[in-house]
Design a protein around this motif. Sequence first.
Motif, PDB file in Angstrom:
ATOM      1  N   ALA A 117       0.834  -1.203   0.000  1.00  0.00           N
ATOM      2  CA  ALA A 117       0.000   0.000   0.000  1.00  0.00           C
ATOM      3  C   ALA A 117       0.869   1.253   0.000  1.00  0.00           C
ATOM      4  N   ILE A 118       1.984   1.215   0.717  1.00  0.00           N
ATOM      5  CA  ILE A 118       2.921   2.342   0.738  1.00  0.00           C
ATOM      6  C   ILE A 118       3.414   2.632  -0.674  1.00  0.00           C
ATOM      7  N   GLN A 119       3.751   1.577  -1.418  1.00  0.00           N
ATOM      8  CA  GLN A 119       4.240   1.764  -2.782  1.00  0.00           C
ATOM      9  C   GLN A 119       3.140   2.296  -3.697  1.00  0.00           C
ATOM     10  N   VAL A 120       1.949   1.742  -3.576  1.00  0.00           N
ATOM     11  CA  VAL A 120       0.837   2.166  -4.438  1.00  0.00           C
ATOM     12  C   VAL A 120       0.435   3.599  -4.130  1.00  0.00           C
TER      13      VAL A 120
ATOM     14  N   SER B 271       2.868   6.021  -5.433  1.00  0.00           N
ATOM     15  CA  SER B 271       2.906   6.121  -6.886  1.00  0.00           C
ATOM     16  C   SER B 271       1.708   6.871  -7.461  1.00  0.00           C
ATOM     17  N   VAL B 272       0.500   6.547  -6.966  1.00  0.00           N
ATOM     18  CA  VAL B 272      -0.717   7.147  -7.548  1.00  0.00           C
ATOM     19  C   VAL B 272      -1.579   7.867  -6.520  1.00  0.00           C
ATOM     20  N   GLY B 273      -1.098   7.946  -5.285  1.00  0.00           N
ATOM     21  CA  GLY B 273      -1.879   8.618  -4.253  1.00  0.00           C
ATOM     22  C   GLY B 273      -2.902   7.697  -3.622  1.00  0.00           C
TER      23      GLY B 273
ATOM     24  N   ASN C 130      -6.112   8.453  -3.259  1.00  0.00           N
ATOM     25  CA  ASN C 130      -7.331   8.500  -4.071  1.00  0.00           C
ATOM     26  C   ASN C 130      -7.201   7.661  -5.326  1.00  0.00           C
ATOM     27  N   GLY C 131      -5.995   7.609  -5.901  1.00  0.00           N
ATOM     28  CA  GLY C 131      -5.797   6.871  -7.141  1.00  0.00           C
ATOM     29  C   GLY C 131      -5.597   5.381  -6.935  1.00  0.00           C
ATOM     30  N   GLY C 132      -5.157   4.995  -5.744  1.00  0.00           N
ATOM     31  CA  GLY C 132      -4.920   3.578  -5.473  1.00  0.00           C
ATOM     32  C   GLY C 132      -6.183   2.861  -5.044  1.00  0.00           C
ATOM     33  N   SER C 133      -6.214   1.569  -5.227  1.00  0.00           N
ATOM     34  CA  SER C 133      -7.389   0.777  -4.846  1.00  0.00           C
ATOM     35  C   SER C 133      -6.945  -0.504  -4.148  1.00  0.00           C
ATOM     36  N   LEU C 134      -7.850  -1.055  -3.357  1.00  0.00           N
ATOM     37  CA  LEU C 134      -7.554  -2.331  -2.702  1.00  0.00           C
ATOM     38  C   LEU C 134      -7.342  -3.424  -3.736  1.00  0.00           C
ATOM     39  N   ARG C 135      -8.075  -3.340  -4.824  1.00  0.00           N
ATOM     40  CA  ARG C 135      -7.921  -4.340  -5.884  1.00  0.00           C
ATOM     41  C   ARG C 135      -6.517  -4.274  -6.484  1.00  0.00           C
ATOM     42  N   GLN C 136      -6.011  -3.059  -6.686  1.00  0.00           N
ATOM     43  CA  GLN C 136      -4.669  -2.893  -7.237  1.00  0.00           C
ATOM     44  C   GLN C 136      -3.613  -3.428  -6.272  1.00  0.00           C
ATOM     45  N   ILE C 137      -3.785  -3.138  -4.994  1.00  0.00           N
ATOM     46  CA  ILE C 137      -2.849  -3.621  -3.975  1.00  0.00           C
ATOM     47  C   ILE C 137      -2.890  -5.146  -3.911  1.00  0.00           C
ATOM     48  N   ALA C 138      -4.100  -5.701  -3.935  1.00  0.00           N
ATOM     49  CA  ALA C 138      -4.252  -7.152  -3.874  1.00  0.00           C
ATOM     50  C   ALA C 138      -3.589  -7.813  -5.073  1.00  0.00           C
TER      51      ALA C 138
ATOM     52  N   ALA D  62       7.677   9.293  -0.720  1.00  0.00           N
ATOM     53  CA  ALA D  62       6.732   9.574  -1.797  1.00  0.00           C
ATOM     54  C   ALA D  62       5.297   9.360  -1.324  1.00  0.00           C
ATOM     55  N   MET D  63       5.085   8.292  -0.566  1.00  0.00           N
ATOM     56  CA  MET D  63       3.752   8.024  -0.035  1.00  0.00           C
ATOM     57  C   MET D  63       3.286   9.156   0.863  1.00  0.00           C
ATOM     58  N   PHE D  64       4.143   9.559   1.814  1.00  0.00           N
ATOM     59  CA  PHE D  64       3.725  10.559   2.779  1.00  0.00           C
ATOM     60  C   PHE D  64       3.433  11.904   2.113  1.00  0.00           C
ATOM     61  N   LEU D  65       4.312  12.355   1.230  1.00  0.00           N
ATOM     62  CA  LEU D  65       4.096  13.655   0.605  1.00  0.00           C
ATOM     63  C   LEU D  65       2.880  13.631  -0.326  1.00  0.00           C
ATOM     64  N   SER D  66       2.640  12.490  -0.957  1.00  0.00           N
ATOM     65  CA  SER D  66       1.459  12.367  -1.798  1.00  0.00           C
ATOM     66  C   SER D  66       0.188  12.512  -0.969  1.00  0.00           C
ATOM     67  N   ILE D  67       0.159  11.862   0.177  1.00  0.00           N
ATOM     68  CA  ILE D  67      -1.015  11.926   1.045  1.00  0.00           C
ATOM     69  C   ILE D  67      -1.149  13.308   1.683  1.00  0.00           C
TER      70      ILE D  67
END
Length: 222
Positions: free
Chosen positions: A25-28, A31-33, A35-43, A107-112
């Motif tokens: 989830a940190i990587q996703v 990369s896409v924020g 809002n842009g990330g999804s549980l399906r993408q992480i899975a 990247a994750m933190f600044l995106s959020i």
Amino acid sequence: MSEIRGPRGPYSTGIARRQQIVDEAIQVFGSVGYNGGSLRQIARSIGVSPAAISRHFASKEDLLDAVLASWDQEVSAARGDEVDGLAYLYRLRANLEYHTEHRGMLAMFLSIVTESASEGHPARSFVRNRYGRTRDAIVENLHIAGERNEMRSLDDEACVHEARSLLAFVDGIELQFLTDPTFSMVEAFDRHWEACLGRWNATLSPAYFTASATKADTTKSL
């Protein structure tokens, strides 16, 4: 004396899977924020079904809470033992060292942080509170440093200005690092730190903080 072992079996597997989900989830999110990330993408990235994630996290917001808690724990550990006065402010350097080695976490933190400017974002309260606590801690330790004659005493307004300026500098060089990984945040901080000490008329030399940090790191590794 019997050997103390960590958890094994299904419980251990569950802990490992939960951490794997947080790490991905940190990587996703980086990369896409959020809002842009999804549980399906992480899975899909870790080869499990969305239902498998739901067994560990009640919702996407629940997973976000775990991601932010992981970041908070990691950067707190990077700062090492608690100190105060000017030494507390210098510990911001350790955060930059950590983020240099863990670019995805930064990247994750600044995106959020950027997304949380929007009303209703689930991380809005966390980000506001985190920045508020950090700013207040810097202000408090500037006062402590003044009382100890480590630097000239500043009034509340000046301390708040210095705290906001220092945080703005750190955020700024972190953003530059994300766009240019060859940029050294630590070297930039060291130069800025010397300028701060001069502006504050600090009685402790820049070498004092470097020596103190080296001693703390050596002690922690023993």
